[in-house]
Every structure is written in C-alpha cells, then in structure tokens.
Design an enzyme around this catalytic site. Structure first.
Site, PDB file in Angstrom:
ATOM      1  N   CYS A   1       0.828  -1.215   0.000  1.00 57.78           N
ATOM      2  CA  CYS A   1       0.000   0.000   0.000  1.00 57.78           C
ATOM      3  C   CYS A   1       0.861   1.264   0.000  1.00 57.78           C
ATOM      4  O   CYS A   1       0.638   2.175  -0.793  1.00 57.78           O
ATOM      5  CB  CYS A   1      -0.939  -0.003   1.196  1.00 57.78           C
ATOM      6  SG  CYS A   1      -0.130  -0.237   2.787  1.00 57.78           S
TER       7      CYS A   1
ATOM      8  N   HIS B   1      -2.654   5.226   6.630  1.00 54.62           N
ATOM      9  CA  HIS B   1      -1.304   5.749   6.813  1.00 54.62           C
ATOM     10  C   HIS B   1      -1.289   7.221   6.398  1.00 54.62           C
ATOM     11  O   HIS B   1      -2.099   7.632   5.558  1.00 54.62           O
ATOM     12  CB  HIS B   1      -0.298   5.032   5.903  1.00 54.62           C
ATOM     13  CG  HIS B   1      -0.202   3.554   6.102  1.00 54.62           C
ATOM     14  ND1 HIS B   1       0.296   2.979   7.245  1.00 54.62           N
ATOM     15  CD2 HIS B   1      -0.502   2.523   5.280  1.00 54.62           C
ATOM     16  CE1 HIS B   1       0.294   1.661   7.123  1.00 54.62           C
ATOM     17  NE2 HIS B   1      -0.189   1.349   5.945  1.00 54.62           N
TER      18      HIS B   1
END
Lengths: 337, 337
Positions: free
Chosen positions: A140, A220
C-alpha cells in the site's frame, strides 16, 4: 475473458474478488480460504465459488455447513491467473503449486521482492509485467509513493525524495496490534523498507524513508519532501497531480482534517467498505520552498492496491496496455472522488 | 541570591518552581495561581508561599481553606525575576504589571515572539538575554530542535533542515483533547510554526517543518533530516552529540522503543513526575546518506523547557555565563540520563 482465481480471502483477497467480478473482461473462478470464518460465509453469500485453501481442512467447512466447490489446486488449475492474497510468507510456500499448474501468479507487497520476476505498480512500470509468471504488486505505501513519484520524475526530475511514513498500528480488524498512546520510530534504524521497495519500481530514484507507528487504524499518512531538478510553482505541481486519475486532491472547502473524515466521505459516496483506492493529498499542503516540494498524503492500507491487482492481471496476460487497463479499472470501480 | 516569583502554577510553573527551589543561587519568593484547585493545594503542601493571581478571587482560596501570602502584585514586587507560566495569551496581559514594578519577566513558548525583546534557548543564544526585560523561553519542540541544531551548525554547517514533528495530541492531564484513532496533518499548510520559531534563535538557518497530531499524550517525536555542509560519518555525529549535556542518546541495549518505555525509565531513575529534561535521540537511528543526516528524537513536552527557564533567570540577571549556568542547572536537577 480472463479467468481469475483468488487464493486467500482476507483484507485484500475479498476486495480483489469483488473488483474482478466487476470487470467486463474478467470472470471470477472462485476464492480459496483456510478456515470457515465470517469471511468464508460472506464469500458464499456473494455467490463466489469457495475452495478450501488447505485440502485437509475440507471437513471443517462441511461441519460449518458451508458448501465447497473443491480444493485450491482445482481453483489454480482452472484459472488463467491466480491472485495470491495469503498472509505474508504463506505465498512463498504456494509458489511451487502455481508452477506445477503453469498458472501465472500475483503476490502481495508483504512478500519478498526476490520471490518474483517483477514488482509491479500500474502507473510506474506496467509493461514490465508482460508475460511474467510471478509478479508482486507492491505494498500500500509503496503503491502510494510510486503513484506520486512517477509524474514528478517524468515532469520535473527528482533529485532526492525524503519521506516520513506515519503508519497506522494495525487495520480496524486487527485487534491484537499496538501501540496504544505512543509514537514509535519503526524501524528505529534507517532506511525503512519502503525506500528500497520503491526502488523495485524505480531502480534509479534517490529516496530515503523513515517509518513510525502510532495508535490509529484508519489510514497511513506520509510527510513528503521531494527535492526536484527544476522549480515549478506549487500551483503547477497541483495542476500536474490533478491530471493523475489515482491521486485525489482534497480541496480545502471539504474541511477534511484527517483519515476519519476521509473515510466518512468515502462511506457517504457509497464506496464499498468505505474504501479509498486513490492517494489522498491535502491540496493546501502542496508547497514549494526553492526546489523542495512538500505535501501530506493519506493512504488507505486496505484498498489502494486493489486496482493495481486488477491492472496486474491484464499486464501479465497481455490483454491490454497500461492506459487501457487503468481506464477500464477506474471506470468499473468508480475511481475518481 | 536571585529572588524568583512564578506566576502560573500549572504544567510548567510547578516544575520551574521545584527547580528554582533546588538552585544554590536562587530563592523562591512564591507562586501565583488563579484557582484553589489540586495544584494550589500541592503548592501549600510544598511550603511554597501562594499568591492569588487574580485579586478578586482571594476569597475563593479562603473558602477552600488555603492560606494565601498575598496577591500577585506583591509577588511581582518582591521578585528579582518573574517566570510567567500562565496559559498562552494570558502572559501578554500580564506584561504591563511586570513593567509597572520594573521586574524582568520570562514568558513561555506559547506567547508571540513579538511580545518580548528576545527569544531564548540556553544552548543557542544564552548571552542575547543579558539585561533584557522581557524574554521568551521557546517552546518544547523549538527547544528540542535548537539543542540539536546548535552543535550541527557549529561543527558541520547546516545547508538545510527538514523536520516532521509528530506531536502528541495533548498532555496526560488534558482530557478534552484529541485526536482519537487518527493522524492529522496539523497544520495542513506549510510551514508549521516550529521552523519560523527556530529562526528566532538561529535567524539564518534554513529550516522547513511539517506538523502532525496523533493520539498519544506522552512525548512528541521528531523525524529529523539535516543536510549538512560537510560529510561526517554517522559515528562522528553520534560522538559529537554525546558531548552535549542535554542530548540523551538512547543506547540500543536498553530496548526502549518509544515514549512509554522512556517515561518508565525516567520513573525508575527517580525523576520527579517522570520528567525527561533532555532530548532523547535513538542512537541507532543516527544515519548519514551522503551529506543527509537522519535521526529520530523524542521530546518531553512538559519538562524540557524547565532547565531553560532556570538558565534564562541567570541570563537576564547576568549572574552567570552560559557554561556556568548550564552546569549549575544540570548538577542541581540531575540532568544526564
């Protein structure tokens, strides 16, 4: 039609399965799962043929009253491509099975780059995967960085990228992860694995990355510095980013201050599971100081690799070029917030 | 003896009061507090003369059974120096009172730099405060950055500093702060105030700062990049830092992964309130890539400015030079983990 099997039906596998089912040029052969848990039940409810990922465990599914279509080897045999979304490390054990049936396989970013022929990001190096047998769709965070760095490198040249990744401690369902009430340098030593991982996509890019972990589960967030080889204005960089289909520039007027509101926005937009496939860049954060570009971006760890897996399926089977594939994937999923 | 009054007895004020009481060359005239809360009771228990910060409220203290030594103007009158540790913004309202009594005053980092004659960091610009009437001890983060940048600038030259400050959402006692389960770019726009604030200490330093907020209360953590004008080895930089009395290099063998264990370590070492007056640098994180230095440091927001306030008292009264003052402060408090 490309027949696709999914081995592993957890966070990534179930999302890729749904995405495959939505593609005009793909057919879902089924999904394989190790245990008859809530996700296995959901697969059956979705009408996806369910295979036992471990042959010995087939009776467990029967006992749970879940109908199986067979075992994973049958799924691999009937698939043109297998997407392996098993937990990190398990995929390496599956590699020989895919070779046995001569089925090209895609692995996820948690696997070692050495396991595969090529690491993949649709925007970064789509054509490198053509005809490959073993392809790794990068993680990711690496996906998020590759999408951001590709246009910068092409348009302005990158002298050096310096990124601090403030990482969520775990996914919402990972109840045994930490930290609580702390900010951990993680890893303490430099570089974090992200910089070298970006180099699997852009081998010559100078990049230093630092990782930290905090008590959050939603997304994140990256603090990005890229020293460019030229000096565009912040507005020019923003306009350049706006041309990229998988970069979402968060306008100031939306008053989105973090991942909580981003997820809420995605849910309100009707996104499945509140998924955010795009990088989310705060438009106001995009700044130039001399030739130093700065910005903040949030990355949805559970879903930004989903469109990349779909594109990788077309790349290995050579059924479309990058532009066609990205466009088909975007349109079928509804990418573009 | 320097007679010191403390106006404001909260997070910073109570710590500075304790530190003043420990100095061989200072006498605590007393502390002023607005409300008879738990901290006012603690001041009395400590034997510190307690003054009402707001004259009208003196009856409230009487009702609570707390003996007052007078009102804040009496405290200001009898002090050689006042340390104002009132909440941000209140100090500006107090300035005319200090001027009326011709008492030099120290303010905290939350106040505007324009309020004062000089902003202060003991390691950075001690002598600039000599004889000044209004001095601002810069904030916890700016103090942490100044201590780190001073030796780098002196020894290697700083081409540019780029810092991401991952900030705790609030102090342990600030129960109404956020965020929960999120990572907020804060501010979203660049630069955060920290870079310009460092420039109040080092006017010519090139520094870009980015701020974020996370659900943690224990300490701030900085992801630091400093492009140096020369290329020492990481070991040379570590050795240089080791000479600095207010930089604590966390050795790998201690297995301290974050602020939780740092605080535990401080408590075990008998530190009052578990305070950590030093910057905490992870030794293993100190890395050189070309002329780019990288490291992580944690900053205890409640206490790293305490020794700086003590040094500022000596600086404005011209009772010691920087070396003498820092040495006396360090010895009396027990700085040096």
């Amino acid at each position: 039609m490309i027949t696709v099997g999914i081995n592993g039906y957890g966070t990534i596998g179930k999302r890729v399965a749904d995405a495959v089912a939505q593609q005009p040029d793909m057919e879902l052969a089924g999904v394989a799962k190790t245990r008859p848990n809530f996700e296995a039940e959901a697969a059956v409810r979705n009408g996806y043929p369910l295979f036992a990922a471990i042959e010995d465990r087939m009776p467990l599914f029967e006992e749970a009253g879940i109908d199986l279509a067979g075992s994973v080897t049958e799924l691999v045999e009937k698939s043109d491509v297998v997407v392996d979304a098993c937990p990190s490390g398990v995929a390496a054990q599956n590699k020989s099975m895919y070779e046995e049936y001569d089925t090209p396989a895609l692995y996820q970013g948690g696997e070692d780059a050495d396991l595969v022929d090529v690491s993949f990001n649709a925007r970064g190096n789509y054509s490198a995967a053509a005809g490959a047998s073993h392809v790794r769709v990068v993680s990711c965070n690496t996906t998020g960085l590759s999408r951001l760095l590709a246009p910068l490198q092409e348009q302005y040249g990158v002298e050096k990228a310096r990124i601090t990744l403030v990482r969520r401690g775990g996914d919402p369902g990972q109840t045994s992860r930490g930290p609580i009430n702390d900010i951990l340098p993680n890893p303490v030593t430099l570089p974090s694995h992200h910089g070298p991982d970006v180099n699997t996509i852009f081998p010559d890019l100078a990049i230093d990355t630092l990782g930290m972990k905090v008590p959050a589960t939603l997304m994140h967030t990256h603090s990005v510095n890229v020293t460019l080889e030229s000096t565009p204005t912040a507005e020019e960089v923003r306009d350049r980013f706006a041309e990229e289909s998988r970069l979402f520039l968060i306008p100031e007027r939306l008053a989105i201050d973090g991942a909580g509101k981003l997820k809420e926005f995605a849910h309100d937009a009707g996104r499945p599971r509140g998924d955010i496939w795009e990088n989310c860049l705060w438009e106001e954060s995009i700044s130039m100081e001399g030739n130093d570009l700065y910005l903040f971006q949030a990355i949805h760890q559970e879903s930004d690799v989903v469109p990349e897996n779909i594109d990788a399926i077309r790349a290995v089977t050579e059924q479309a070029d990058a532009r066609e594939s990205i466009s088909t994937t975007n349109e079928s999923l509804g990418i573009g917030l």
